[in-house]
Design an enzyme around this catalytic site. Structure first.
Site, PDB file in Angstrom:
ATOM      1  N   ARG A   1       2.313   5.965  -3.246  1.00 45.04           N
ATOM      2  CA  ARG A   1       3.342   6.895  -3.725  1.00 45.04           C
ATOM      3  C   ARG A   1       3.387   6.896  -5.257  1.00 45.04           C
ATOM      4  NH1 ARG A   1       4.630   5.556   1.312  1.00 45.04           N
ATOM      5  NH2 ARG A   1       6.084   6.827   2.546  1.00 45.04           N
TER       6      ARG A   1
ATOM      7  N   ASP B   1       4.315   0.433  12.220  1.00 45.86           N
ATOM      8  CA  ASP B   1       3.104  -0.287  11.802  1.00 45.86           C
ATOM      9  C   ASP B   1       3.087  -1.751  12.223  1.00 45.86           C
ATOM     10  OD1 ASP B   1       1.819   1.879  10.727  1.00 45.86           O
ATOM     11  OD2 ASP B   1       2.391   1.470   8.664  1.00 45.86           O
TER      12      ASP B   1
ATOM     13  N   ARG C   1      -5.426  -2.784  11.407  1.00 45.13           N
ATOM     14  CA  ARG C   1      -4.319  -3.513  12.041  1.00 45.13           C
ATOM     15  C   ARG C   1      -4.715  -4.121  13.392  1.00 45.13           C
ATOM     16  NH1 ARG C   1      -0.613  -2.933   8.400  1.00 45.13           N
ATOM     17  NH2 ARG C   1      -0.212  -0.920   7.412  1.00 45.13           N
TER      18      ARG C   1
ATOM     19  N   SER D   1      11.295   7.415  11.352  1.00 41.56           N
ATOM     20  CA  SER D   1      10.685   6.750  10.174  1.00 41.56           C
ATOM     21  C   SER D   1      11.503   6.962   8.902  1.00 41.56           C
ATOM     22  CB  SER D   1       9.239   7.244   9.962  1.00 41.56           C
ATOM     23  OG  SER D   1       8.430   6.909  11.060  1.00 41.56           O
TER      24      SER D   1
ATOM     25  N   LYS E   1       0.835  -1.201   0.000  1.00 43.02           N
ATOM     26  CA  LYS E   1       0.000   0.000   0.000  1.00 43.02           C
ATOM     27  C   LYS E   1       0.874   1.257   0.000  1.00 43.02           C
ATOM     28  CE  LYS E   1      -2.264   0.752   3.868  1.00 43.02           C
ATOM     29  NZ  LYS E   1      -1.834   2.007   4.530  1.00 43.02           N
TER      30      LYS E   1
END
Length: 409
Positions: A28, A292, A366, A173, A23
């Site tokens: 992007r 995540d 999630r 990140s 995803k």
């Protein structure tokens, strides 16, 4: 839809699963494809988020509603800001309207963008009047969601003078920033990241090319969790993956060695195998580069009776739900001893798992998927189970293939 999950009997798992494209990469590339029509994309994600993104990019309507799709909200804010002559109201679900966007909006305004708030300052919905952006440098905090930074990077080469971004303070990140930069490099867009400065040069057009999206590593995390709880000798083969991945969540291969799970890389696949018992030592890990997968790891530790201390989780407060508080509540109901701060989670070694507990999912895909592997230990209920389609359309089909029995409640 609420469901009951359980495993009828212990068995050694041996299955092959194909997972949709990432995803993160897909969304992007969808933005880049609309800026550079020369791009063709293969193995595109079938997630709700990517479907929302495609619809938003194709619609001519003034009001664009992206539902729960946080990535779409961030990336489209910059995209519509440079669509000269177009006026767009970008909105989303109730939760989306309570997720902050001000840091990105302020950065775009510094570049000359015309963006205003329709309701609450700092939050969607936002009105964007597309225009030509002349400024070529901006500052933004390095410890904010990487999606803000990637959003700016995706439009950078289409700005007349390119863009220089100065990241202020600690940078988190980084793998997601590097993913965006790697995709730019694949398109022969010049970009470099040195110290706290990212510079992207302008590019009017690119050569025609096809980009193949790697499958999603965060989706792979749930199968790692299943193999960790399965009998020794269990195996799951996942397609399509590569060893040199752009995705930060590929650190799963190393992390799950703690649970006795080995990862073998083949040609466009990985093979997960339970080779030995889990290491019962406390798992201490900083997940700032892969937040995540925190929910999956926490649930795996609980399932395996392992203490863990997970840090670097500050961005989980502003996801589909406050994921740290959600984890605390649901794991506590299952019998865990757990504490959380604004950026960390500590779980004590568990003795037993309460059965037939109903897991609330908080409109967060999630939460549903991270708790599903507990079915290998005890019967468990998942509420609002269809939420998984946000990122993983056929998740429950794959769970049934592995041997988890699913009944509607």
């Amino acid at each position: 839809m609420d469901i009951l999950l359980n495993v009828l009997k212990d068995k050694k798992i041996k299955e092959e699963i194909t997972i949709s494209g990432s995803k993160s990469e897909s969304n992007r590339l969808l933005i880049l494809q609309n800026l550079f029509p020369e791009i063709t994309i293969e193995n595109l994600s079938d997630s709700d988020d990517s479907i929302h993104m495609q619809h938003a990019l194709s619609t001519k309507k003034e009001i664009v509603d992206i539902g729960h799709a946080g990535t779409a909200m961030r990336f489209l804010t910059s995209y519509f800001a440079v669509k000269e002559g177009r006026e767009t109201v970008l909105t989303g679900s109730e939760r989306m309207q309570n997720r902050p966007i001000e840091i990105l909006v302020n950065a775009l305004k510094d570049l000359g963008a015309d963006i205003s708030y329709e309701d609450k300052v700092g939050y969607p919905p936002i009105r964007i009047k597309g225009r030509k952006l002349i400024a070529d440098n901006v500052q933004i905090n390095g410890n904010v969601s990487s999606q803000y930074i990637s959003s700016l990077l995706l439009i950078a080469s289409k700005l007349e003078n390119g863009l220089t971004i100065e990241l202020v303070g600690e940078i988190t990140s980084i793998p997601y920033i590097n993913m965006t930069l790697s995709l730019l490099h694949q398109l022969n867009i010049e970009a470099n990241f040195e110290g706290n400065i990212i510079k992207v040069l302008p590019k009017k057009e690119i050569e025609k090319q096809t980009v193949v999206v790697e499958s999603d590593w965060s989706s792979a995390s749930y199968f790692y969790s299943i193999v960790a709880s399965a009998e020794i000798g269990s195996e799951i083969k996942l397609s399509a993956y590569k060893k040199e991945s752009l995705q930060g969540d590929s650190c799963l291969a190393e992390i799950y060695q703690h649970f006795g799970v080995s990862t073998t890389f083949g040609e466009n696949f990985i093979n997960l195998k339970k080779e030995k018992a889990s290491n019962k030592e406390v798992l201490e890990i900083d997940l700032r580069d892969a937040p995540d997968i925190a929910q999956t790891i926490a649930v795996t530790c609980f399932s395996e009776g392992i203490s863990c201390n997970l840090t670097g989780l500050h961005t989980l407060k502003i996801k589909e739900t406050d994921r740290l508080e959600a984890l605390k509540e649901e794991l506590t109901n299952l019998g865990a001893s757990i504490s959380v701060t604004n950026k960390s989670l500590r779980l004590e070694e568990s003795v037993e798992i309460n059965e037939n507990i109903s897991i609330k999912t908080y409109n967060d895909h999630r939460m549903a998927m991270a708790f599903a592997p507990l079915a290998l230990r005890v019967p468990i209920n998942i509420l609002n189970a269809e939420v998984v389609t946000k990122s993983f359309q056929k998740f429950w089909d794959d769970m049934q293939q592995i041997g988890i029995k699913i009944d509607k409640l």
